[in-house]
Design a protein around this motif. Structure first.
Motif, PDB file in Angstrom:
ATOM      1  N   GLN A 334       0.836  -1.205   0.000  1.00  0.00           N
ATOM      2  CA  GLN A 334       0.000   0.000   0.000  1.00  0.00           C
ATOM      3  C   GLN A 334       0.869   1.253   0.000  1.00  0.00           C
ATOM      4  O   GLN A 334       0.633   2.196  -0.764  1.00  0.00           O
ATOM      5  N   ASP A 338       1.007   4.102  -3.007  1.00  0.00           N
ATOM      6  CA  ASP A 338       0.726   5.510  -2.709  1.00  0.00           C
ATOM      7  C   ASP A 338       1.917   6.389  -3.074  1.00  0.00           C
ATOM      8  O   ASP A 338       1.756   7.481  -3.640  1.00  0.00           O
ATOM      9  N   SER A 339       3.116   5.913  -2.757  1.00  0.00           N
ATOM     10  CA  SER A 339       4.321   6.685  -3.041  1.00  0.00           C
ATOM     11  C   SER A 339       4.527   6.870  -4.539  1.00  0.00           C
ATOM     12  O   SER A 339       4.854   7.976  -5.002  1.00  0.00           O
ATOM     13  N   GLN A 342       1.878   9.301  -5.979  1.00  0.00           N
ATOM     14  CA  GLN A 342       2.200  10.676  -5.600  1.00  0.00           C
ATOM     15  C   GLN A 342       3.417  11.178  -6.367  1.00  0.00           C
ATOM     16  O   GLN A 342       3.466  12.334  -6.805  1.00  0.00           O
ATOM     17  N   CYS A 384      -7.250   3.364  -6.059  1.00  0.00           N
ATOM     18  CA  CYS A 384      -6.121   4.214  -5.674  1.00  0.00           C
ATOM     19  C   CYS A 384      -5.646   5.048  -6.859  1.00  0.00           C
ATOM     20  O   CYS A 384      -5.329   6.242  -6.713  1.00  0.00           O
ATOM     21  N   ALA A 388      -5.833   9.138  -6.971  1.00  0.00           N
ATOM     22  CA  ALA A 388      -4.579   9.883  -7.023  1.00  0.00           C
ATOM     23  C   ALA A 388      -4.534  10.846  -8.185  1.00  0.00           C
ATOM     24  O   ALA A 388      -3.937  11.929  -8.089  1.00  0.00           O
TER      25      ALA A 388
END
Length: 454
Positions: A334, A338-339, A342, A384, A388
């Motif tokens: 996860q 996310d990293s 981003q 996700c 994002a």
């Protein structure tokens, strides 16, 4: 035997690109699922139309016998890409262990997913079929001959590869001949050693590949999430031979691993026992402390260890490369996703490429070990991704048209790749690769790769 088919293109005025469509149709019968997809496809506009590129992702649960895939491909070609379709339109079919479409990831029931739409003005897609046993470099070099009508050779490639094909060799050929091109793809997931790819109604033999070259006013970006987190510090490989790493920072590799384990907390030690991996630097970009960021490591399994305390990897490792131990679980996967998402938002924000433009479509190549098997919830990576990138859209209704499949392997460069920042593509596992497609204005058109070396 190998063959190449060219998708013709038609130039239109800017802004004439019709929206792409992403849909998924779960059903016990593939006939009903296909009918649902056909009915959801809007009627085409009147007048001259650009050629269309379509992907049909077929769940392996439909494969009751060896003839089923051929029957599906023929029916799909007839209904989704009929003779009345614009000249040069193409349909690529691939079998997955679960499919993605319409913001849904369908893993536990048979389904078909469709991603389809027109090529952007002044662009073209060139599907190349590579059957087993051919000279891969000669096959890939055929894309150099595809430069026509001022578009230049392809600067992006989408790969659909059979699990029994020479995947690493194919990636190497593309990297040699098109070193600046962005590459994304996935390995199909048939339940047995049977054909799993089709171009139109032509089913390809086991061991084949479909390579779709993208040329002209179109850009391909990629986001690669390998689903791991780092353990301990990074080291420099100070002694290695082929795939064997002897020393890290001048000390025995196994001794360094023991030091990492001793400094780890209880949770980290449990992860090391369950899913110890390693990362080898794919680039030399360091942060202010001289450490490589998590995104810069190519994740690999540890094959074994020698009696002298060396570590054996599946790939060759060079002295001087950076090295770090990693582990994989739901939380680290996860955090990695996310990293990467981003990171992509930030790099795209400060890049001159595709400024103010939204991707018109995206493809998700995901490992069949991810999805609900890894995260415990449905639609995880798709949701996700949409969340994002919401900041890049004036209005996020159904989101960016996203289609894809769960496969036996994923291909892409490590981390985030915009058209001007491409690194070598690799074959991954337990990874999600997002391929984002953009239409470009004339001044933003990607530069053509150089001619291949002699």
């Amino acid at each position: 035997v190998m063959s190449a088919a060219f998708i013709a293109f038609t130039c239109f005025t800017p802004g004439s690109l019709q929206p792409w469509l992403s849909r998924v149709a779960p059903s016990p019968r593939w006939q009903d699922a296909l009918r649902s997809l056909v009915e959801s496809k809007p009627l085409p506009p009147s007048g001259t139309r650009p050629s269309e590129l379509s992907f049909l992702f077929v769940d392996s649960g439909y494969m009751s016998d060896d003839a089923t895939f051929s029957t599906i491909a023929e029916a799909a070609q007839t209904s989704l890409c009929p003779s009345s379709a614009p000249s040069g339109s193409a349909l690529v079919c691939v079998i997955g262990n679960g499919v993605v479409g319409g913001n849904r990831e369908v893993e536990s029931e048979p389904a078909l997913a469709l991603l389809t739409g027109p090529m952007p003005p002044g662009s073209c897609a060139i599907p190349l079929v590579v059957n087993p046993g051919v000279d891969l470099r000669a096959a890939v070099a055929m894309f150099q001959a595809s430069a026509h009508d001022g578009l230049g050779a392809p600067h992006g490639f989408l790969l659909m590869v059979d699990p029994w094909a020479e995947t690493v060799e194919t990636l190497s050929a593309i990297d040699t001949l098109f070193p600046t091109a962005t590459v994304c793809g996935g390995l199909s997931a048939p339940s047995t050693e049977t054909p799993s790819l089709a171009l139109g109604k032509t089913v390809l033999p086991v061991g084949s590949s479909i390579i779709v070259g993208l040329a002209g006013r179109i850009a391909l970006h990629s986001i690669v999430a390998q689903g791991c987190g780092p353990l301990g510090p990074s080291f420099t490989v100070t002694s290695s031979q082929g795939c064997v790493v002897h020393t890290l920072d001048g000390k025995n590799a196994i001794d360094q691993l023991q030091r990492v384990a001793e400094s780890a907390n209880e949770e980290e030690r449990a992860l090391m026992e369950a899913s110890l991996l390693c990362g080898v630097a794919a680039s030399q970009a360091c942060d202010n402390d001289g450490q490589l960021s998590q995104e810069d490591f190519l994740i690999r399994i540890i094959v074994g260890a020698t009696a002298s305390g060396s570590i054996v990897l599946p790939d060759e490792v060079a002295e001087g490369q950076r090295f770090q131990f990693h582990a994989r679980d739901r939380r680290s996967a996860q955090a990695d996703l996310d990293s990467q998402l981003q990171r992509y938002r930030l790099e795209r924000q400060f890049s001159s490429e595709t400024t103010g433009v939204d991707p018109f479509a995206a493809i998700l190549f995901s490992c069949n070990g991810r999805g609900s098997r890894m995260f415990g919830v449905a639609n995880h990576d798709s949701e996700c991704f949409q969340a994002a990138l919401a900041g890049h859209r004036d209005k996020l209704d159904s989101g960016i048209p996203l289609g894809g499949f769960f496969g036996n392997g994923e291909m892409g460069s490590v981390g985030v790749t915009l058209a001007s920042s491409r690194l070598q593509a690799h074959l991954h596992g337990f990874t999600s690769v997002f391929a984002l497609l953009y239409a470009l204005d004339d001044e933003e058109e990607g530069s053509s790769p150089p001619d291949p070396p002699n």
